[in-house]
Design a protein around this motif. Structure first.
Motif, PDB file in Angstrom:
ATOM      1  N   LEU A  50      -4.992 -50.535  -5.681  1.00 49.58           N
ATOM      2  CA  LEU A  50      -5.737 -49.622  -5.147  1.00 49.58           C
ATOM      3  C   LEU A  50      -6.633 -50.723  -4.318  1.00 49.58           C
ATOM      4  N   VAL A  56      -9.014 -46.237   0.622  1.00 53.55           N
ATOM      5  CA  VAL A  56     -10.154 -46.651   0.017  1.00 53.55           C
ATOM      6  C   VAL A  56     -10.932 -47.274   1.133  1.00 53.55           C
ATOM      7  N   SER A 277     -11.051 -44.241  -4.999  1.00 55.70           N
ATOM      8  CA  SER A 277     -10.016 -44.987  -5.775  1.00 55.70           C
ATOM      9  C   SER A 277      -9.888 -44.277  -6.904  1.00 55.70           C
TER      10      SER A 277
END
Ligand code: PMP
Length: 383
Positions: A50, A56, A277
């Motif tokens: 991630l 993100v 996230s």
């Protein structure tokens, strides 16, 4: 004095324990660039990949445009924003606890808990393989501190029985960071309860990995310790840490924990990107499913090759080697052949248990794993 310092550095080198830092020049997926050479990394705790998710990164940039780079002060001096508050609410909900508190690192979260809740009149009992931050936290608290045999409930029970009449704390990693195995959570909860001790579990490596929705060790066992801590630097691919617990525990930490009060708050851009996230961890559960598949594939292939793996069901897969030189030699052999794997030596792990610590990620392919394991088998054969 300078001579003594030089002596200790020389001894450190002679013992094969000297650490060097390779200089990272770039990142792309699981690839890392060092000295102009591309290596496939098995060193990162970014288990779900991630840290590189485009959503993100977009949110991080947008929030930095709005709030700037740093938070500018500590939480009580104006830096506690709506973004921090929303992240705490989301973490509490995801973990199933009444309240959460966000810290600037996972290390500081652990320091905060034990220094704010325990004092010299109390006793702390910690698993022998706990992460350094839990060990340091116990020492800094001033409480009496004993370490019980790894995951060994009779050893813990004896220590608890021998220290009656004091406020007691039992502390354990959820997933042990160098062995990859799980804490015996049901037994720890029962034992702590029987001795009226508070149980703290650090789930840094379980969050995002264990349980049906990736909520970690509590979801895996369907049980909750009194206090749970974890970091954002692993499955969430970010930076920072948090603690969840009852309203009273969290309020106590907010009021009395020095590593919370006297440090600069997490940058809002990091807090907002971490929140994104956390949502992606839940929405894109194919990442955890793929990781679980890769863990099984790794274990199966390593067993076929008769490699000395440990009984770990997590992305932390150690290959046990013994002496530090052997571990360093094998890590160097892997680097020459395009793989980055950490050799872990004392004092991070007990003497004679130096190892390669392989961290798997949802971004790896089966082929990455097969090639790595073949190389390890060749390297071991030569060593
Ligand atoms: N607890 C455990 C089990 C860890 O592995 C780590 C980091 N390696 C920490 C705490 C510290 O977290 P952070 O890196 O966020 O300070």
């Amino acid at each position: 004095m300078p001579f003594l310092l030089e002596d200790s550095l020389t001894q450190h080198k002679q013992a094969g324990l000297y650490r060097t830092r390779a200089v990272l020049q770039g990142v792309s997926g699981t690839q890392r660039l060092y000295g102009g050479k591309k290596l496939i990394s098995f060193c990162s705790n970014d288990y779900l990949g991630l840290s590189q998710h485009s959503d993100v990164i977009k949110v991080f940039k947008q929030t930095a445009d709005e709030y700037g780079l740093g938070s500018g002060s500590s939480h009580f001096l104006g830096a506690y924003s709506r973004i921090h508050c929303e992240l705490e609410e989301a973490l509490a909900e995801f973990s199933g606890y009444p309240k959460a508190l966000v810290f600037s690192t996972g290390y500081m979260a652990n320091l905060s808990i034990l220094t704010a809740l325990a004092n010299r009149h109390d006793s702390i009992f910690g698993d022998r393989l706990n992460h350094a931050s839990l060990v340091d936290a116990a020492r800094l608290s001033g409480a009496s501190f004993k370490r019980y045999k790894h995951n060994h409930i009779p050893s813990l029970t004896k220590q608890l029985t021998d220290s009656p009449g004091r406020k007691s704390f039992v502390v354990s990693d959820g997933v042990f960071s160098m062995d990859g195995d799980l804490a015996a959570l049901p037994d720890l909860i029962e034992t702590a309860k029987n001795h009226s001790a508070l149980l703290l579990v650090d789930d840094a490596h379980g969050l995002g990995v264990l349980g049906e929705k990736g909520a970690g060790i509590c979801e895996y066992f369907g049980l909750k310790p009194d206090i749970l801590s974890a970091g954002f630097g692993k499955s969430l691919g970010s930076f920072g840490g948090f603690v969840v617990g009852s309203e009273t525990i969290i309020e106590h930490l907010t009021q009395f924990s020095r590593p919370y009060m006297y440090t600069t708050a997490l940058p809002p851009a990091i807090a907002k990107a971490t929140h994104t996230s956390l949502l992606l961890l839940q929405k894109e559960d194919w990442r955890r499913k793929k990781l679980c598949y890769l863990i099984e594939h790794f274990k199966h292939t390593a067993k076929q090759l008769e490699l000395p793996i440990l009984a770990s069901q997590t992305p932390i897969q150690p290959i046990l080697l013994g002496g530090p030189e052997r571990a360093m030699k094998l890590a160097a052999h892997l680097r020459q052949n395009g793989f980055l794997v950490n050799a872990i030596r004392p004092p991070t792990v007990p003497k004679n248990t130096s190892r390669l610590r392989i961290s798997l990620s949802a971004l790896h392919s089966e082929n990455d794993i097969d090639s790595l394991l073949e190389r390890i088998a060749i390297g071991l054969h030569r060593a």
